[in-house]
Design a protein around this motif. Structure first.
Motif, mmCIF file in Angstrom:
data_model
loop_
_atom_site.group_PDB
_atom_site.id
_atom_site.type_symbol
_atom_site.label_atom_id
_atom_site.label_comp_id
_atom_site.label_asym_id
_atom_site.label_seq_id
_atom_site.Cartn_x
_atom_site.Cartn_y
_atom_site.Cartn_z
ATOM 1 N N MET A 98 57.998 -4.725 12.501
ATOM 2 C CA MET A 98 57.461 -3.840 13.243
ATOM 3 C C MET A 98 58.004 -2.479 13.571
ATOM 4 S SD MET A 98 55.891 -6.221 16.121
ATOM 5 C CE MET A 98 54.635 -7.478 15.919
ATOM 6 N N GLU A 99 59.168 -2.403 12.996
ATOM 7 C CA GLU A 99 59.932 -1.112 12.924
ATOM 8 C C GLU A 99 59.128 -0.231 12.361
ATOM 9 O OE1 GLU A 99 64.053 0.411 11.561
ATOM 10 O OE2 GLU A 99 64.383 -1.483 12.752
ATOM 11 N N TYR A 100 58.704 -0.524 11.278
ATOM 12 C CA TYR A 100 57.678 0.694 10.621
ATOM 13 C C TYR A 100 56.309 0.161 10.766
ATOM 14 C CZ TYR A 100 54.873 2.755 6.991
ATOM 15 O OH TYR A 100 54.201 3.397 6.424
ATOM 16 N N CYS A 101 55.450 0.805 11.403
ATOM 17 C CA CYS A 101 54.190 0.429 11.468
ATOM 18 C C CYS A 101 53.096 1.478 10.758
ATOM 19 C CB CYS A 101 53.833 0.292 13.048
ATOM 20 S SG CYS A 101 51.889 0.024 13.238
ATOM 21 N N PRO A 102 52.462 0.984 9.783
ATOM 22 C CA PRO A 102 51.671 2.048 8.992
ATOM 23 C C PRO A 102 50.540 2.631 9.816
ATOM 24 C CG PRO A 102 51.511 -0.313 8.089
ATOM 25 C CD PRO A 102 52.407 -0.489 9.113
ATOM 26 N N ILE A 103 49.899 1.730 10.831
ATOM 27 C CA ILE A 103 49.057 2.172 11.834
ATOM 28 C C ILE A 103 49.752 3.379 12.545
ATOM 29 C CG2 ILE A 103 47.703 2.068 13.533
ATOM 30 C CD1 ILE A 103 47.263 -0.809 12.316
ATOM 31 N N ARG A 104 50.673 3.071 13.109
ATOM 32 C CA ARG A 104 51.521 4.261 14.006
ATOM 33 C C ARG A 104 52.000 5.332 13.009
ATOM 34 N NH1 ARG A 104 56.388 2.082 16.848
ATOM 35 N NH2 ARG A 104 57.144 1.819 14.454
ATOM 36 N N ASP A 105 52.448 5.205 11.829
ATOM 37 C CA ASP A 105 52.671 6.299 11.089
ATOM 38 C C ASP A 105 51.675 7.212 10.537
ATOM 39 O OD1 ASP A 105 54.504 7.653 9.226
ATOM 40 O OD2 ASP A 105 53.521 6.617 7.637
ATOM 41 N N ALA A 130 47.881 12.047 11.385
ATOM 42 C CA ALA A 130 46.521 12.439 11.037
ATOM 43 C C ALA A 130 45.927 12.636 12.279
ATOM 44 C CB ALA A 130 46.035 11.430 10.357
ATOM 45 N N SER A 131 46.303 12.498 13.505
ATOM 46 C CA SER A 131 45.535 12.353 14.736
ATOM 47 C C SER A 131 46.034 13.267 15.954
ATOM 48 C CB SER A 131 45.307 11.057 15.320
ATOM 49 O OG SER A 131 46.338 10.381 15.724
ATOM 50 N N ASP A 132 47.001 14.205 15.643
ATOM 51 C CA ASP A 132 47.556 14.945 16.674
ATOM 52 C C ASP A 132 46.453 16.114 16.948
ATOM 53 O OD1 ASP A 132 48.906 17.523 15.302
ATOM 54 O OD2 ASP A 132 49.085 15.995 13.865
ATOM 55 N N LYS A 133 46.723 16.954 17.907
ATOM 56 C CA LYS A 133 45.489 17.845 18.188
ATOM 57 C C LYS A 133 45.297 18.810 17.312
ATOM 58 C CE LYS A 133 48.464 20.718 21.288
ATOM 59 N NZ LYS A 133 48.612 21.186 22.440
ATOM 60 N N TRP A 134 46.415 19.305 16.558
ATOM 61 C CA TRP A 134 46.344 20.239 15.599
ATOM 62 C C TRP A 134 45.872 19.805 14.388
ATOM 63 C CZ3 TRP A 134 46.564 24.178 18.580
ATOM 64 C CH2 TRP A 134 47.357 24.464 19.416
ATOM 65 N N SER A 190 49.824 16.401 1.681
ATOM 66 C CA SER A 190 50.647 15.364 1.150
ATOM 67 C C SER A 190 49.992 14.207 1.230
ATOM 68 C CB SER A 190 51.990 15.545 1.729
ATOM 69 O OG SER A 190 52.171 14.820 2.846
ATOM 70 N N ASP A 191 49.165 13.802 2.528
ATOM 71 C CA ASP A 191 48.774 12.769 2.706
ATOM 72 C C ASP A 191 47.394 12.569 1.930
ATOM 73 O OD1 ASP A 191 50.628 11.593 4.192
ATOM 74 O OD2 ASP A 191 49.749 11.687 6.190
ATOM 75 N N GLY A 192 46.737 13.624 1.561
ATOM 76 C CA GLY A 192 45.449 13.563 0.788
ATOM 77 C C GLY A 192 44.265 13.928 1.408
ATOM 78 N N TYR A 193 44.395 14.511 2.640
ATOM 79 C CA TYR A 193 43.292 15.028 3.415
ATOM 80 C C TYR A 193 42.477 16.254 3.111
ATOM 81 C CZ TYR A 193 44.685 11.319 6.572
ATOM 82 O OH TYR A 193 45.137 10.072 7.284
ATOM 83 N N SER A 210 35.783 11.579 4.578
ATOM 84 C CA SER A 210 35.636 10.279 5.161
ATOM 85 C C SER A 210 36.323 10.064 6.365
ATOM 86 C CB SER A 210 36.187 8.999 4.153
ATOM 87 O OG SER A 210 37.686 9.399 3.980
ATOM 88 N N TYR A 211 37.502 10.635 6.496
ATOM 89 C CA TYR A 211 38.272 10.752 7.814
ATOM 90 C C TYR A 211 37.638 11.382 8.686
ATOM 91 C CZ TYR A 211 42.153 10.846 11.176
ATOM 92 O OH TYR A 211 42.556 11.100 12.338
ATOM 93 N N LEU A 212 36.961 12.644 8.289
ATOM 94 C CA LEU A 212 36.045 13.684 9.175
ATOM 95 C C LEU A 212 35.168 12.787 9.925
ATOM 96 C CD1 LEU A 212 35.159 16.338 10.322
ATOM 97 C CD2 LEU A 212 34.093 16.774 8.272
ATOM 98 N N GLN A 213 34.620 11.971 9.142
ATOM 99 C CA GLN A 213 33.383 11.171 9.580
ATOM 100 C C GLN A 213 33.859 10.181 10.814
ATOM 101 O OE1 GLN A 213 30.061 11.251 9.084
ATOM 102 N NE2 GLN A 213 30.846 13.025 7.681
#
Length: 141
Positions: free
Chosen positions: A28-35, A40-44, A84-87, A110-113
């Motif tokens: 749980m130290e590394y959580c892919p969802i949190r990472d 990708a979901s900060d306000k900017w 770098s993440d491909g968005y 796809s993320y925009l959707q």
């Protein structure tokens, strides 16, 4: 207002258990969802993705004008992470002055959707959220 049934709550609990139930404490130290969500979901990032969804191609200064309040440094950092993440993709044109354009990739679209789905939910419930905040503030004194 919509009522959430016990069946819907159980389905959600099963989905969450499927995501986290198999993880050991040491994993749980590394959580892919949190990472992924943190980057990708900060306000900017969300605003950058929304604007690139509306305007197919934007240059750095055009994005800076659209994403009100963002600094050059933060915009540059966010663009690098999103690339770098491909968005999004970055195209450099060797002109004088150098021209750089940004656009969403298919992955970014796809993320925009998903962002649009969440944005529609926020629009639907924003009055309720504001009323809840006011009620909470009044109860706190």
């Amino acid at each position: 207002m919509e009522t959430i049934t016990e069946n819907q709550k159980l389905k959600v609990a099963k989905k969450i258990k499927k995501m986290f139930g198999h993880m050991k404490r040491s994993e749980m130290e590394y959580c892919p969802i949190r990472d992924v969500m943190a980057l990708a979901s900060d306000k900017w990032s969300i605003l950058i993705i929304l604007y690139l969804g509306y305007y197919p191609v934007l240059r750095f200064n055009q994005l800076k004008k659209k994403v009100y309040g963002i600094s050059n440094k933060v915009l540059s950092e966010r663009l690098k992470v999103l690339e770098s993440d491909g968005y999004l993709s970055r195209t450099l044109y060797p002109e004088v002055p150098i021209r750089v354009e940004y656009e969403l990739t298919d992955f970014g679209h796809s993320y925009l959707q998903k962002i649009l789905d969440l944005s529609e939910w926020v629009t639907t419930y924003s009055d309720q959220i504001m009323a809840n905040r006011k009620k909470y503030a009044n109860a706190q004194g």
